[in-house]
Scaffold this active site. Sequence first.
Site, PDB file in Angstrom:
ATOM      1  N   GLU A 265      32.199  37.041  30.796  1.00 43.08           N
ATOM      2  CA  GLU A 265      33.214  38.050  30.493  1.00 43.08           C
ATOM      3  C   GLU A 265      33.455  39.022  31.646  1.00 43.08           C
ATOM      4  O   GLU A 265      34.590  39.444  31.904  1.00 43.08           O
ATOM      5  CB  GLU A 265      32.828  38.827  29.227  1.00 43.08           C
ATOM      6  CG  GLU A 265      33.029  38.068  27.930  1.00 43.08           C
ATOM      7  CD  GLU A 265      31.872  37.139  27.583  1.00 43.08           C
ATOM      8  OE1 GLU A 265      31.946  36.456  26.535  1.00 43.08           O
ATOM      9  OE2 GLU A 265      30.900  37.096  28.366  1.00 43.08           O
TER      10      GLU A 265
ATOM     11  N   HIS B 134      28.994  39.709  15.490  1.00 41.48           N
ATOM     12  CA  HIS B 134      30.345  39.165  15.357  1.00 41.48           C
ATOM     13  C   HIS B 134      31.195  40.008  14.415  1.00 41.48           C
ATOM     14  O   HIS B 134      32.224  39.537  13.930  1.00 41.48           O
ATOM     15  CB  HIS B 134      30.298  37.724  14.823  1.00 41.48           C
ATOM     16  CG  HIS B 134      29.658  36.743  15.743  1.00 41.48           C
ATOM     17  ND1 HIS B 134      28.299  36.660  15.910  1.00 41.48           N
ATOM     18  CD2 HIS B 134      30.195  35.802  16.562  1.00 41.48           C
ATOM     19  CE1 HIS B 134      28.014  35.698  16.779  1.00 41.48           C
ATOM     20  NE2 HIS B 134      29.148  35.169  17.193  1.00 41.48           N
TER      21      HIS B 134
END
Length: 675
Positions: free
Chosen positions: A414, A481
């Site tokens: 990322e 998540h």
Amino acid sequence: MFLSFRYIYTSLTNYHNMHYKGHILDKATQLKLYQQLLKPRLIEEKMLILLRQGKISKWFSGIGQEAISVGVTAALSDDDYILPMHRNLGVFTSRNMPLRRLFAQWQGKKSGYTKGRDRSFHFGAKEHKIVGMISHLGPQLGVADGIALANLLQKKQSVTAVFTGEGGTSEGDFHEALNLAAVWDLPVLFCIENNRYGLSTPAHEQYRCENLADKGVGYGIESHIVDGNNIIEVFDKVTQICREMRKTPRPVLIEFKTFRMRGHEEASGTKYVPQQLLEKWGKKDPLLNYEQYLIGEKILTPHLKETFRTQVTDEIEENLKEALAEDDVVFNEDTELKDVFKECDYQEYKPTGVRNKIRFVDAISQGLRQSMEKHRQLVIMGQDIADYGGVFKITEGFVDAFGKDRVRNTPICESAVVSLAMGLSINGMKAVVEMQFADFVSTGFNPIVNYLAKVHYRWGENADVVIRMPCGGGMGAGPFHSQTNEAWFTKTPGLKVVYPAFPFDAKGMLISAINDPNPVLFFEHKGLYRSSYQEVPVDYYSLPFGKAALLKEGEAITIVSYGLGVHWVLEALEQNPGISADVLDLRSLQPLDTKAIYSSVKKTGKLIILQEDSIFGGMASDISALVMENCFEYLDAPVKRVASLQTPIPFAKSLEENYLPKERFIKELLKLLAY
């Protein structure tokens, strides 16, 4: 310190026997390289005097390493981007940047490249194809990847050179950037200045490989080792490599062996460096050895040498006099605030024509697809977004429509991908990055908050980047998540944060985010993807930021929320039809529509704020404080915040339901109404 060091340089007569012969450079080129070496050296000697006089605040010396900066820059074309670091003054001078502006930069003057907002070499200049570093070092490697990718997509035969030190090769960003460049065959020249020390930490305490060039080999990247103190070897080798890279685009890593002759910065000194090492490398001085060679070859005469020195010295003194005469920068609050963002000339595209009832997820997909059609320079990137269509299938079919050049699967990296998006923007393109889950943005946090957010304020560059953030709980996905982590970014100046609650808003605001030249964090609640339906225009349209939506009007209380929280509010009011409330859906969190909030609170006298995020340090806290400061005399009760528990979000259904504030909200709403 300065005098003793200079004595080492000027008293040595037994210089290192460097191999300058065997090249085919003409005399004019050899003399030009000498002049390019001389200029940063003389500037540095002057800067060290000014440092002692208190006329500059800090200095990172590249004395003894100039051959790398000068040789690499001279081997590149003027259209090639270069990303230097602390000790690369020779890059700036070889690109003929005006000395007056450089001197003003180092003194914090307004005419400097950062208008007094950043120091030393933390700046860039698009007109010179130079991109400034940040103190965190690593992200610029990924930025170089992005610039190189833009060159490839624009069919330019260009090379992008990026510098790092041996210390920076231990950072994760270094490895991510090398791997990404290798996978995508990006024409990036990774230049490692191995100067043996990271501040005071010697090389053997930083890594165990014999040569840093071996790290490139590990990623399948062609790697070389070059004597960084030999200007001819540096120039020749880089020229040859760049010629090949233009024909066959690919990354190449060069480890330049050199030594840092002064402290990390002047205040740190060199007491930790053995004297014999200083003496050994002092004999390898790149300027004095090359000068001696040129004199021996009768290319440089004593008279010409003095002429060059006089010319550079006069240029330094003339420009320094102008910079010193400039007034200190004057604070102007309006200017400071205005320069945080690039001015956005919002263009309204009105929603007209046919409307279809679609899901939230379809609205996001439509907005992204139509933006790809409108902006040919737009690239979208993320894990599994290409053939697979992303884990939420938002980009399904995009590869067939736009090709893999513009719809790019990324490795799990990322930080490098966010930095790469910054590089695309610098080189004239747009980027959308999908975080597979908003939680994963933590591994890309540094370039977002320290590069994208600050780049326009620092030196006028903008980050035309949108980061899509699938977020939120309610689906039993557990602590990694399910976060709704907008508060990580709403407090960072330079970032815009958008968080729609309905399909209509999601499509129009995503289009606006992509049109906006500034970095936008675009939050998309996963719980709304396939549960929220709405009539949405089929055609392309935009919606402005900073305009809250008044969903219901009432007299008794103001309710403010965003994202899934808006749906919880509406559900609660359906269950309690007797409550007369203004309901404000914020839609964008930065910029925030304070005008709408204040107006409603002044009418109702009561305010309750609902957020899904945990309670401390979130949007509800700031809105509460703003209302207390600006609307206190209108309040008939304390402002109430309702949010999730101050714990990580749990997995089990019973735990998650009690973590989330949905059920607590109605109780607190009724309590506040009865106050």
